[in-house]
Enzyme design. Structure first.
Site, PDB file in Angstrom:
ATOM      1  N   ARG A  51       0.813  -1.217   0.000  1.00 29.40           N
ATOM      2  CA  ARG A  51       0.000   0.000   0.000  1.00 29.40           C
ATOM      3  C   ARG A  51       0.850   1.272   0.000  1.00 29.40           C
ATOM      4  O   ARG A  51       0.383   2.324  -0.428  1.00 29.40           O
ATOM      5  CB  ARG A  51      -0.935   0.004   1.211  1.00 29.40           C
ATOM      6  N   LYS A 148       4.521 -19.162   5.348  1.00 31.58           N
ATOM      7  CA  LYS A 148       3.992 -19.674   6.590  1.00 31.58           C
ATOM      8  C   LYS A 148       3.538 -18.484   7.448  1.00 31.58           C
ATOM      9  O   LYS A 148       4.054 -17.386   7.229  1.00 31.58           O
ATOM     10  CB  LYS A 148       5.019 -20.534   7.305  1.00 31.58           C
ATOM     11  N   ASP A 177       8.354 -23.780   2.723  1.00 32.95           N
ATOM     12  CA  ASP A 177       8.971 -24.064   4.018  1.00 32.95           C
ATOM     13  C   ASP A 177      10.459 -23.954   3.727  1.00 32.95           C
ATOM     14  O   ASP A 177      11.043 -24.820   3.064  1.00 32.95           O
ATOM     15  CB  ASP A 177       8.630 -25.476   4.515  1.00 32.95           C
ATOM     16  N   HIS A 178      11.079 -22.854   4.190  1.00 32.93           N
ATOM     17  CA  HIS A 178      12.431 -22.582   3.693  1.00 32.93           C
ATOM     18  C   HIS A 178      13.440 -23.637   4.125  1.00 32.93           C
ATOM     19  O   HIS A 178      14.510 -23.752   3.537  1.00 32.93           O
ATOM     20  CB  HIS A 178      12.884 -21.156   4.044  1.00 32.93           C
ATOM     21  N   LYS A 182      17.174 -25.789   1.843  1.00 33.32           N
ATOM     22  CA  LYS A 182      18.569 -25.799   2.268  1.00 33.32           C
ATOM     23  C   LYS A 182      19.369 -26.843   1.483  1.00 33.32           C
ATOM     24  O   LYS A 182      18.889 -27.941   1.219  1.00 33.32           O
ATOM     25  CB  LYS A 182      18.658 -26.077   3.770  1.00 33.32           C
ATOM     26  N   GLU A 216      17.305 -22.158  18.974  1.00 36.84           N
ATOM     27  CA  GLU A 216      17.577 -20.747  18.689  1.00 36.84           C
ATOM     28  C   GLU A 216      18.084 -20.071  19.955  1.00 36.84           C
ATOM     29  O   GLU A 216      17.709 -20.465  21.066  1.00 36.84           O
ATOM     30  CB  GLU A 216      16.306 -20.048  18.214  1.00 36.84           C
ATOM     31  N   ASP A 235       4.597 -23.036  15.538  1.00 43.08           N
ATOM     32  CA  ASP A 235       5.545 -22.206  14.803  1.00 43.08           C
ATOM     33  C   ASP A 235       6.680 -23.024  14.175  1.00 43.08           C
ATOM     34  O   ASP A 235       7.192 -22.663  13.120  1.00 43.08           O
ATOM     35  CB  ASP A 235       6.129 -21.162  15.773  1.00 43.08           C
ATOM     36  N   HIS A 240       8.486 -27.044  10.082  1.00 47.57           N
ATOM     37  CA  HIS A 240       9.901 -27.364   9.817  1.00 47.57           C
ATOM     38  C   HIS A 240      10.323 -28.741  10.338  1.00 47.57           C
ATOM     39  O   HIS A 240      10.920 -29.535   9.618  1.00 47.57           O
ATOM     40  CB  HIS A 240      10.819 -26.313  10.450  1.00 47.57           C
ATOM     41  N   LYS A 331      13.406 -21.520  22.014  1.00 51.58           N
ATOM     42  CA  LYS A 331      14.024 -20.189  21.971  1.00 51.58           C
ATOM     43  C   LYS A 331      14.941 -20.041  23.176  1.00 51.58           C
ATOM     44  O   LYS A 331      14.747 -20.702  24.204  1.00 51.58           O
ATOM     45  CB  LYS A 331      12.943 -19.118  22.089  1.00 51.58           C
TER      46      LYS A 331
HETATM   47  P1  NAP Z   1       5.523  -7.236   7.428  1.00 49.23           P
HETATM   48  O1  NAP Z   1       6.909  -6.722   7.637  1.00 49.23           O
HETATM   49  O2  NAP Z   1       4.438  -6.795   8.363  1.00 49.23           O
HETATM   50  O3  NAP Z   1       5.109  -6.849   5.937  1.00 49.23           O
HETATM   51  C1  NAP Z   1       3.785  -6.941   5.486  1.00 49.23           C
HETATM   52  C2  NAP Z   1       3.724  -6.424   4.059  1.00 49.23           C
HETATM   53  O4  NAP Z   1       2.367  -6.502   3.613  1.00 49.23           O
HETATM   54  C3  NAP Z   1       4.151  -4.985   3.922  1.00 49.23           C
HETATM   55  O5  NAP Z   1       4.835  -4.825   2.704  1.00 49.23           O
HETATM   56  C4  NAP Z   1       2.818  -4.253   3.879  1.00 49.23           C
HETATM   57  O6  NAP Z   1       2.988  -3.016   3.252  1.00 49.23           O
HETATM   58  C5  NAP Z   1       1.989  -5.243   3.083  1.00 49.23           C
HETATM   59  N1  NAP Z   1       0.541  -5.082   3.267  1.00 49.23           N
HETATM   60  C6  NAP Z   1      -0.142  -5.037   4.440  1.00 49.23           C
HETATM   61  N2  NAP Z   1      -1.453  -4.859   4.198  1.00 49.23           N
HETATM   62  C7  NAP Z   1      -1.601  -4.782   2.843  1.00 49.23           C
HETATM   63  C8  NAP Z   1      -2.710  -4.604   1.985  1.00 49.23           C
HETATM   64  N3  NAP Z   1      -3.950  -4.438   2.434  1.00 49.23           N
HETATM   65  N4  NAP Z   1      -2.494  -4.592   0.660  1.00 49.23           N
HETATM   66  C9  NAP Z   1      -1.246  -4.748   0.160  1.00 49.23           C
HETATM   67  N5  NAP Z   1      -0.162  -4.927   0.922  1.00 49.23           N
HETATM   68  C10 NAP Z   1      -0.337  -4.938   2.252  1.00 49.23           C
HETATM   69  O7  NAP Z   1       5.474  -8.814   7.413  1.00 49.23           O
HETATM   70  P2  NAP Z   1       6.656  -9.839   7.025  1.00 49.23           P
HETATM   71  O8  NAP Z   1       7.460 -10.109   8.245  1.00 49.23           O
HETATM   72  O9  NAP Z   1       7.358  -9.367   5.804  1.00 49.23           O
HETATM   73  O10 NAP Z   1       5.830 -11.159   6.727  1.00 49.23           O
HETATM   74  C11 NAP Z   1       5.108 -11.371   5.531  1.00 49.23           C
HETATM   75  C12 NAP Z   1       4.567 -12.809   5.530  1.00 49.23           C
HETATM   76  O11 NAP Z   1       5.668 -13.712   5.599  1.00 49.23           O
HETATM   77  C13 NAP Z   1       3.690 -13.146   6.738  1.00 49.23           C
HETATM   78  O12 NAP Z   1       2.732 -14.085   6.345  1.00 49.23           O
HETATM   79  C14 NAP Z   1       4.665 -13.803   7.705  1.00 49.23           C
HETATM   80  O13 NAP Z   1       4.031 -14.687   8.585  1.00 49.23           O
HETATM   81  C15 NAP Z   1       5.546 -14.552   6.726  1.00 49.23           C
HETATM   82  N6  NAP Z   1       6.902 -14.860   7.243  1.00 49.23           N
HETATM   83  C16 NAP Z   1       7.751 -13.854   7.605  1.00 49.23           C
HETATM   84  C17 NAP Z   1       9.023 -14.168   8.052  1.00 49.23           C
HETATM   85  C18 NAP Z   1      10.012 -13.090   8.430  1.00 49.23           C
HETATM   86  O14 NAP Z   1      11.146 -13.452   8.727  1.00 49.23           O
HETATM   87  N7  NAP Z   1       9.657 -11.828   8.421  1.00 49.23           N
HETATM   88  C19 NAP Z   1       9.435 -15.504   8.142  1.00 49.23           C
HETATM   89  C20 NAP Z   1       8.551 -16.502   7.756  1.00 49.23           C
HETATM   90  C21 NAP Z   1       7.282 -16.164   7.300  1.00 49.23           C
HETATM   91  P3  NAP Z   1       1.954  -1.787   3.440  1.00 49.23           P
HETATM   92  O15 NAP Z   1       1.647  -1.692   4.891  1.00 49.23           O
HETATM   93  O16 NAP Z   1       2.664  -0.612   2.866  1.00 49.23           O
HETATM   94  O17 NAP Z   1       0.760  -2.171   2.632  1.00 49.23           O
END
Ligand code: NAP
Length: 484
Positions: A51, A148, A177-178, A182, A216, A235, A240, A331
């Protein structure tokens, strides 16, 4: 050594959530590395979508910064970075509204491979899938990648699967599932199914038990409120650890193809026996000096959510009947490490006088922090003084033999994204696998809730609660040391 890389076709990859943490920390720096290694054909484009009201130039700057922060050795290649960011675009898109969809439609080149990475909260998957279809952006050749957590129980996973199934065929869905991306996980399959040596021993006649540890050092601080609604079982174990268990325990598939491999993994999950509650230990880490306890991190001083779980399970089939599989994850443990250890049975009788030690072969597969495979073997201690036996690790990573390419730092994410572009689903979870995994974990989690089970405390920096040690000690076995 010349590395052989299977080329990919020119593509358009849209990353929904392209400004988020995962995109900046993993996905884009990974794609940059693939770009540098020549795997991103000229003309391919990566289109960030979220957004935030920025333009493509603003997005390029965001990704330059992300590479500077999270990129590896390649982050100082200024020329490479500029060429890479030139292939980036950005469109402000609202998953829940009408903004941006027409522009996205006009940008996508339908004649190319196109893929849509849902790097957003799972609650947006349905909105994205629906709008991609409504605006005729995705068709039957498109691919979608989902992150995930894939549900928080069987019911929610089924709901997610059916939401995606409304618009996409299973062959188009790539559930990441990363751990499966690996290098060593793939090497594990090469070792198992590319050698005659291990297969005859890979069963209850020769294997004493198998341990899988994912430890971890970090706590849940920062994401404590979210984590408290999940816990280690949801989680880490449901995805995993169970995926690793499947790869270790599955039968040889007829071919290394997506459905053949996933059919075999599914059989393993379905053969898992229900767990006796005495065979599971849950824990929460305590405060450590100024470092907060789990409950403080979770901002819930009465929390019963586990930051640690250890369990013993069995697979009821001919190959594994009677062989315990011990799984643990947590953790704030002693070191950051992910390891699978296949512990073979003792030799039946020692012919060496004075040799009282129980010598065992152990095949250990490390996934983190460094990847590698070692086989513990017993040899004679060199030198005079009779037959003294020692156990030594035989390094099967063969980094020296394979040269610098063997240490290729290809990250799991980049490998998996390239598999999406190639249309190879082998290392992604199929919908029925995910549901079967929840079917096994749900009764465990529901049982805790019904019994109002309270997790045991453990010291930060330890190997987990004392009871987790007992899980193995009472059967005359011991966990492998947690070391980084
Ligand atoms: P995040 O940092 O909160 O990012 C969320 C993203 O979604 C942002 O780019 C946000 O940008 C966008 N977004 C939110 N609402 C939106 C909407 N209505 N329309 C379009 N875009 C929207 O989350 P994240 O950590 O990157 O995680 C993303 C996904 O990956 C989640 O499902 C999480 O569970 C999974 N995941 C993350 C990690 C990790 O290490 N971070 C690891 C494994 C899995 P705007 O607010 O600008 O729209």
């Amino acid at each position: 050594m010349v590395s052989r890389v299977i080329p990919v076709e020119e593509f358009d990859l849209v990353i929904f959530g392209g400004t988020g943490d995962l995109a900046r920390r993993k996905i884009l720096p990974g794609l940059y590395r693939r770009f540098l290694s020549g795997q991103m054909p000229e003309g391919s484009r990566i289109i960030g979508a979220a957004r935030a009201d920025i333009d493509s130039d603003g997005y390029r700057q965001m990704i330059r910064d992300a590479i500077a922060e999270f990129g590896g050795e390649e982050k100082s290649d200024a020329d490479g970075i500029e060429k890479f960011v030139a292939q980036l675009h950005y469109i402000p898109v609202d998953a829940k509204g009408e903004q941006g969809w027409k522009e996205l439609h006009d940008l996508i080149r339908f004649e190319l491979v196109n893929a849509f990475y849902f790097s957003v909260a799972p609650s947006l998957f349905g909105d994205l899938a629906e709008r991609l279809h409504l605006h005729k952006i995705a068709d039957s050749s498109s691919r979608v990648v989902v992150e995930k957590p894939f549900g928080r129980d069987l019911e929610t996973a089924k709901a997610l699967n059916s939401t995606l199934a409304k618009h996409f065929d299973e062959k188009q869905i790539y559930r990441i599932d990363h751990y499966l991306g690996k290098e060593t996980v793939q090497n594990l399959m090469a070792v198992r199914f590319g050698n005659m040596l291990f297969e005859p021993l890979w069963n209850n006649h020769y294997v004493d038990h198998i341990q899988i540890t994912v430890a971890e050092t970090v706590g849940v601080g920062g994401r404590g409120a979210y984590y408290d609604t999940s816990g280690a079982m949801r989680d880490m174990v449901q995805n995993h650890l169970m995926q690793l268990l499947c790869l270790i325990a599955m039968e040889a598939p007829a071919e290394f193809g997506a459905d053949a491999v996933r059919d075999e993994k599914l059989k393993v999950i379905r053969a898992l026996q229900d767990i006796d509650p005495h065979h599971i230990v849950r824990g929460q880490y305590d405060a450590d000096g100024d470092e907060p306890s789990y409950r403080e991190d979770a901002e819930n001083l009465k929390s019963h959510t586990e930051s640690f779980v250890a369990l013993r399970c069995e697979i009821a089939n001919w190959r594994w009947a009677g062989v315990p599989f011990y799984l643990r994850t947590g953790k704030k443990l002693k070191a950051r490490t992910s390891e699978i250890a296949v512990v073979f049975k003792d030799i039946g009788h020692s012919i060496f006088p004075g040799d009282e030690k129980r010598h065992r072969n152990i095949l250990s597969i490390q996934l983190q922090p460094n990847e590698g495979i070692q086989l513990q073997v017993t040899i004679k201690e060199p030198g005079p003084g009779g037959m003294r036996l020692i156990d030594v690790p035989l390094d099967m990573t063969f980094a020296e033999a394979l040269g610098p390419d063997a240490e290729d730092s290809t990250d799991a994410y980049e490998r998996l994204i390239m598999d999406v572009i190639r249309g190879n689903q082998t290392l992604f979870m199929r919908g029925d696998e995910v549901e079967a995994a929840w079917e096994w974990t749900d009764p465990i989690i529901n049982g805790w809730k019904a019994r109002n089970d309270v997790p045991k405390h453990y010291d930060a920096g330890s190997a987990g609660p004392e009871d987790a040690m007992m899980l193995m000690h009472r059967e005359g076995r011991r966990w492998r040391e947690i070391k980084g």
